[in-house]
Design an enzyme around this catalytic site. Structure first.
Site, PDB file in Angstrom:
ATOM      1  N   ARG A  84       0.830  -1.200   0.000  1.00 20.19           N
ATOM      2  CA  ARG A  84       0.000   0.000   0.000  1.00 20.19           C
ATOM      3  C   ARG A  84       0.867   1.254   0.000  1.00 20.19           C
ATOM      4  O   ARG A  84       1.817   1.366   0.776  1.00 20.19           O
ATOM      5  CB  ARG A  84      -0.915   0.044   1.222  1.00 20.19           C
ATOM      6  CG  ARG A  84      -1.750   1.337   1.217  1.00 20.19           C
ATOM      7  CD  ARG A  84      -2.803   1.373   2.269  1.00 20.19           C
ATOM      8  NE  ARG A  84      -3.596   2.594   2.152  1.00 20.19           N
ATOM      9  CZ  ARG A  84      -4.573   2.960   2.945  1.00 20.19           C
ATOM     10  NH1 ARG A  84      -4.924   2.170   3.956  1.00 20.19           N
ATOM     11  NH2 ARG A  84      -5.234   4.091   2.751  1.00 20.19           N
ATOM     12  N   ASP A 100      -7.157  -0.592  10.260  1.00 21.02           N
ATOM     13  CA  ASP A 100      -7.548   0.486  11.175  1.00 21.02           C
ATOM     14  C   ASP A 100      -7.865  -0.063  12.559  1.00 21.02           C
ATOM     15  O   ASP A 100      -8.499  -1.122  12.686  1.00 21.02           O
ATOM     16  CB  ASP A 100      -8.786   1.218  10.655  1.00 21.02           C
ATOM     17  CG  ASP A 100      -8.502   2.048   9.419  1.00 21.02           C
ATOM     18  OD1 ASP A 100      -7.577   2.878   9.478  1.00 21.02           O
ATOM     19  OD2 ASP A 100      -9.190   1.849   8.404  1.00 21.02           O
TER      20      ASP A 100
END
Length: 378
Positions: A84, A100
């Protein structure tokens, strides 16, 4: 030793092999951050807030000894390793992996880099649905509403579809279920209590810890060994016998097995070093009268550390009465254990040299120890 913090982590991917990305992230979280207790179903969900391919989303329950900022740092590192690249501009984007922190128990954190609970979680069905699978009764610490209530109230009308493949929980590779009673032994400062405690948390075990801190004769022994050796050893023997007998006789239906940070045979090992011959002979007779009636561990783990490392550990934990323990005394204790283990035919013994390992602060070393115990590999 402090308890681990329970985290609730949301995972998502909509680039490449999405399911594989999620599994790689789960594996990396387990290896680098902490123990994974539960994983939700994986849901196919439409992109939220922008036009893109569908996502695969899930949530997991994580127990970690790391503080929230360090957990976030590790999650960001895992994202980077899995490909990412975060966009510095505002707005949503397609991503190989997104990790998250949703909750960190009941903590409320509001900093520039970390906000917990996640400030948008209550608006997103792709977070709430998988979270509801594994934490429906968990309350939002600010809204004081359970996850199930937040899901019912959520205005997001996205249609989520559960896929029929489940992610694998890497913690399942370690299985203590074949044992009812495990004892972890080692020299002073070897890490017995730390390892027993970590195993009890990670594998739902009843924990038995030696009550050495309550023994009033221990500081006196280190000041005047000749005077207090017999009294100390007798008090330890009586207390160990009572504790093991009581705790093993009390069935705990909510625990899978028992793990202790000592075995009662240590009484004989230490007394042979500390007592003169005539007192030891008497002590040994008393010991075996008790020993024949007490349960024996089905797995006996001996943690070996060299003398230099033991002294470092003793100094670091800072017990005042231990600070003048001589190298020679530690070496005699180790020799006593090794002599016992060489002649021992009753126990299933795993001897592990952890002199170069820090399984308390380094998760990789902890997993290495588990491998040595259960898989005998690496």
């Amino acid at each position: 030793m402090k308890k681990p913090v329970t985290y609730y982590i949301a995972l998502g991917s909509n680039k490449g092999d999405k399911f594989k990305n999620l599994q790689l992230a789960v594996d990396a979280i387990y290896e680098q951050v902490g123990n994974i207790k539960l994983i939700s179903k994986v849901y196919k969900t439409p992109a939220f807030g922008f036009e893109s391919d569908d996502f695969f989303n899930c949530c997991l329950v994580l127990e970690s000894y790391l503080e929230p900022k360090k957990v976030l740092k590790q999650l960001l590192s895992i994202e980077t390793k899995l490909g990412r690249t975060r966009n510095t501009k505002k707005g949503y984007e397609a991503r190989t992996i997104d990790l998250d922190i949703v909750f960190a128990e009941d903590q409320i954190i509001n900093t520039k880099t970390l906000q917990v609970p996640h400030p948008e979680m209550q608006k997103r069905r792709f977070v709430l649905m998988p979270l509801n699978d594994i934490a429906s009764k968990v309350k939002h610490p600010e809204f004081e509403k359970e996850v199930s209530a937040l899901l019912n109230e959520c205005k997001d009308d996205s249609k989520l579809e559960p896929i029929k493949i489940w992610l694998k929980n890497p913690s399942k590779q370690f299985d203590f279920s074949t044992y009812n009673y495990i004892a972890i032994e080692g020299n002073i400062g070897a890490g017995k209590t730390s390892l027993a405690t970590k195993i009890s948390y990670d594998f739902n075990a009843k924990l038995i810890l030696e009550r050495f801190a309550d023994n009033p004769f221990l500081p006196k022994f280190y000041e005047d060994a000749n005077r207090y050796a017999f009294t100390l050893e007798m008090s330890f023997l009586a207390d160990r016998y009572q504790q093991i007998s009581d705790d093993l006789s009390q069935l705990d239906l909510f625990k899978d097995f028992v793990v202790s940070d000592y075995d009662i045979f240590k009484s004989l090992i230490f007394s042979k070093i500390t007592l003169p011959e005539d007192e030891f002979n008497l002590y040994r007779k008393l010991f075996y009268l008790m020993y024949k009636d007490i349960a024996k561990p089905e797995l006996y783990i001996y943690l070996y550390q060299n003398t230099e490392r033991l002294q470092q550990n003793i100094k670091n934990r800072g017990r005042e009465y231990e600070q003048n323990i001589a190298d020679d005394y530690l070496e005699k204790i180790n020799a006593g254990y090794l002599e016992f283990l060489k002649t021992q035919k009753e126990f299933n013994v795993k001897m592990i040299d952890v002199s170069e390992r820090d399984f308390v602060n380094n998760r990789e070393d902890y997993l290495w120890v588990l491998n040595k115990i259960l898989l005998n590999s690496l």
